[in-house]
Write a protein that holds these residues in place. Structure first.
Motif, mmCIF file in Angstrom:
data_model
loop_
_atom_site.group_PDB
_atom_site.id
_atom_site.type_symbol
_atom_site.label_atom_id
_atom_site.label_comp_id
_atom_site.label_asym_id
_atom_site.label_seq_id
_atom_site.Cartn_x
_atom_site.Cartn_y
_atom_site.Cartn_z
ATOM 1 N N GLN A 262 -14.164 7.568 5.409
ATOM 2 C CA GLN A 262 -13.374 6.341 5.236
ATOM 3 C C GLN A 262 -12.460 6.255 6.392
ATOM 4 O O GLN A 262 -11.895 5.207 6.883
ATOM 5 N N ASP A 282 -12.756 8.500 -4.294
ATOM 6 C CA ASP A 282 -11.979 7.303 -4.419
ATOM 7 C C ASP A 282 -12.471 6.448 -3.237
ATOM 8 O O ASP A 282 -12.898 6.822 -2.029
ATOM 9 N N HIS A 284 -11.475 3.762 -0.546
ATOM 10 C CA HIS A 284 -9.903 3.007 -0.305
ATOM 11 C C HIS A 284 -10.280 1.841 0.391
ATOM 12 O O HIS A 284 -9.931 1.479 1.622
ATOM 13 N N LEU A 285 -10.117 0.735 -0.576
ATOM 14 C CA LEU A 285 -10.182 -0.534 -0.197
ATOM 15 C C LEU A 285 -9.001 -0.825 0.349
ATOM 16 O O LEU A 285 -8.712 -2.170 1.365
ATOM 17 N N GLU A 286 -7.840 -0.530 0.047
ATOM 18 C CA GLU A 286 -6.610 -0.851 0.475
ATOM 19 C C GLU A 286 -6.397 -0.758 2.204
ATOM 20 O O GLU A 286 -5.688 -1.797 2.712
ATOM 21 N N SER A 287 -7.248 0.153 2.808
ATOM 22 C CA SER A 287 -7.125 0.232 4.148
ATOM 23 C C SER A 287 -8.647 -0.167 4.855
ATOM 24 O O SER A 287 -8.580 -0.336 5.874
ATOM 25 N N TRP A 289 -10.443 -2.965 3.428
ATOM 26 C CA TRP A 289 -10.959 -4.332 2.982
ATOM 27 C C TRP A 289 -11.083 -5.226 4.327
ATOM 28 O O TRP A 289 -11.964 -6.202 4.230
ATOM 29 N N ASP A 290 -10.335 -5.166 5.285
ATOM 30 C CA ASP A 290 -10.418 -5.953 6.283
ATOM 31 C C ASP A 290 -11.104 -5.370 7.577
ATOM 32 O O ASP A 290 -10.784 -5.956 8.836
#
Ligand SMILES: NC(=O)c1ccc[n+]([C@@H]2O[C@H](COP(=O)([O-])OP(=O)(O)OC[C@H]3O[C@@H](n4cnc5c(N)ncnc54)[C@H](O)[C@@H]3O)[C@@H](O)[C@H]2O)c1
Ligand SMILES: [Zn+2]
Ligand SMILES: [Zn+2]
Length: 354
Positions: A262, A282, A284-287, A289-290
Motif C-alpha cells: 500500500q 489494515d 489505508h483508505l485515508e491515503s 482513496w484518491d
C-alpha cells in the motif's frame, strides 16, 4: 509375502497432528466415482502450504490425511466416465480439481468448483505417496507429451500458475511498467519468471533473505531490496522517482508486507495479493482513496496450465531453476527437514521421486 503387500499398500506421507507427520504404509487408493482416475506418482514436491498444514493452520485438513497437491505420474486406472485419459498415459496433476460443469468451472474459476477446488492433500488424500486418486480426472489432469521434462512440469501443478494468475495477470503487468514483488519464495520467484512475458521495465524483488534476493537477480530482477531495515518503502520510492510501482505483488501473507504494497503503489496501480493471510490487515483508505488504485485477491485456478505448459516446452521460461534439492519418497522426512529450514539449507523447491 512382500509381493502381496506391495499390491495393496503403498508408502505415503501422512499428517498426524500439528507438528507430527510420518511415512506410513497405507492402502492403495481405488476408484470411487466413474470420473476418477488413479495415478501412479513419479515425481512430487512439498509446498509452503504443506508446512502451514503441519503447523495446524489449515483446519480443513484433518489428521490422517496424505499430504501433497503437486506432481506428475502415469495413469494406472480410470473410471468408466473418463474419456480423455487411459492407463499408461503420462499426466500432470493440477493442485485444483475441477468438474468442468458447475457455475464456477464455466467461468474458469476452478478454485471454487462446487465439488472440487483445492481438495488434494487437504480434504482428500494427496500426491506425496506412490498412488493418488484424482477426482474429475478429465478436467484435473493434463497430458504430458513424450520427452517432456518431468521435474520442470512439477512446477506447473501449483507455483507457476499461482505466481502468474494471482500476481502477474491480476496485477496487470504491462510492457514498460514498474513491478515490485514482495516475497522471493518459490511463489514470488514464479511471479518474477512469468512477469517477464510482458517485458516490464523494472522488477524490484523484496525479501529478508539475501540468498533468495541473489536468486531473484539471476531470474531477471532488475533490483533487489532487503527489507530487514524497515526502510523498504522509502527505498522503493527513491528507486522510482517518488512515483511508486504500477504493480505491487504481495507474495508473503503477513500484515507488514501487504502494508508495504500500500505504501509503494503508484497512482493508477494495482496491488495483487497472492499471500494466504491468517491475520487481519489494515486498509489505508485515508491515503489511497484518491489514488485510482485496484486491489485484487485470488485463489489459484490453474486455468493457465496449458498456456504455461507451452512456454516451458518452448523454453521461454525454465522453472527447473527453482529446484534446489532431490530426494526419494523413502527419504521424504529429510526432504521436509530441508524444505522447512530454507534459510539455512537455501532450499527453494525439492523434488521427491516416488
Ligand atoms: N493465492 C493462492 O492461491 C496461493 C497459492 C499458493 C501459495 N500461496 C501463498 O503465497 C505465499 C508465498 O508462498 P511461498 O511458497 O513462496 O512462501 P515462502 O514462505 O517460501 O516465501 C515467503 C518469502 O517471504 C519472505 N518474507 C517473510 N517475511 C517478510 C517480510 N516481512 N518482508 C519481506 N519478505 C518477507 C521470506 O523470506 C520468504 O522468502 C504464502 O502465503 C502461500 O501460502 C497462495
Ligand atoms: Zn501449494
Ligand atoms: Zn466445477
Amino acid at each position: 509375502m512382500n509381493k502381496i503387500v506391495s499390491a495393496t499398500t503403498m508408502k505415503a506421507l501422512v499428517y498426524l497432528a500439528p507438528g507430527k507427520k510420518s511415512l506410513e504404509e497405507r492402502p492403495k487408493p481405488d476408484l470411487t466415482a466413474p470420473t476418477d482416475a488413479i495415478v501412479k506418482i513419479t515425481k512430487t514436491t512439498i509446498c509452503g502450504t504443506d508446512l502451514h498444514i503441519l503447523k495446524g493452520d489449515v483446519p480443513s485438513c484433518q489428521p490422517g490425511r496424505i499430504l501433497g497437491h503437486e506432481g506428475v505420474g502415469i495413469v494406472d486406472k480410470v473410471g468408466s466416465a473418463v474419456t480423455m485419459f487411459k492407463p499408461g498415459d503420462h499426466v500432470l496433476i493440477s493442485c485444483v480439481s475441477a468438474c468442468g460443469k458447475c457455475v464456477y468451472c464455466r467461468k474458469q474459476m476452478y478454485s471454487h468448483c462446487t465439488t472440487g477446488g483445492w481438495i488434494l492433500g487437504n480434504t482428500i488424500d494427496g500426491t506425496q505417496a506412490e498412488f493418488v486418486r484424482i477426482p474429475h480426472a478429465d478436467n484435473s489432469l493434463y497430458p504430458v507429451p513424450d520427452g517432456a521434462d518431468e521435474e520442470a512440469l512439477v512446477m506447473l501443478s501449483d507455483i507457476l500458475p499461482t505466481g502468474f494468475e494471482c500476481g502477474v495477470l491480476n496485477g496487470k503487468v504491462q510492457p514498460g511498467s514498474t513491478v515490485a514483488i514482495v516475497g522471493s519464495g518459490p511463489i514470488g520467484l514464479a511471479a518474477l519468471l512469468t512477469a517477464q512475458f510482458y517485458s516490464p521495465a523494472e522488477i524490484i524483488m523484496i525479501d529478508l533473505d539475501d540468498n533468495r534476493l541473489e536468486v531473484a537477480k539471476r531470474f531477471g530482477a532488475t533490483a533487489t531490496v532487503n527489507s530487514a531495515d524497515g526502510k523498504a518503502a522509502e527505498t522503493v520510492m527513491a528507486m522510482t522517482a517518488k512515483r511508486g510501482v504500477d504493480t505491487a505483488i504481495e507474495a508473503v501473507g503477513i500484515p507488514a508486507t501487504f502494508e508495504l504494497c500500500q505504501q509503494i503503489i503508484a497512482p493508477g496501480g494495482t496491488i495483487a495479493n497472492i499471500g494466504v493471510h491468517g491475520k487481519k490487515v489494515d486498509l489505508h483508505l485515508e491515503s489511497l482513496w484518491d489514488r485510482n488504485i485496484s486491489i485484487t485477491t485470488r485463489l489459484v485456478d490453474t486455468a493457465t496450465i496449458p498456456m504455461l505448459f507451452k512456454t516451458v516446452s518452448s523454453r521461454k521460461i525454465d522453472p527447473k531453476l527453482l529446484i534446489t534439492h532431490r530426494f526419494k519418497l523413502d527419504n521424504i522426512l529429510d526432504a521436509y527437514e530441508t524444505f522447512g529450514n530454507a534459510a539455512k539449507t537455501k532450499a527453494l523447491k525439492v523434488i521427491i521421486e516416488a
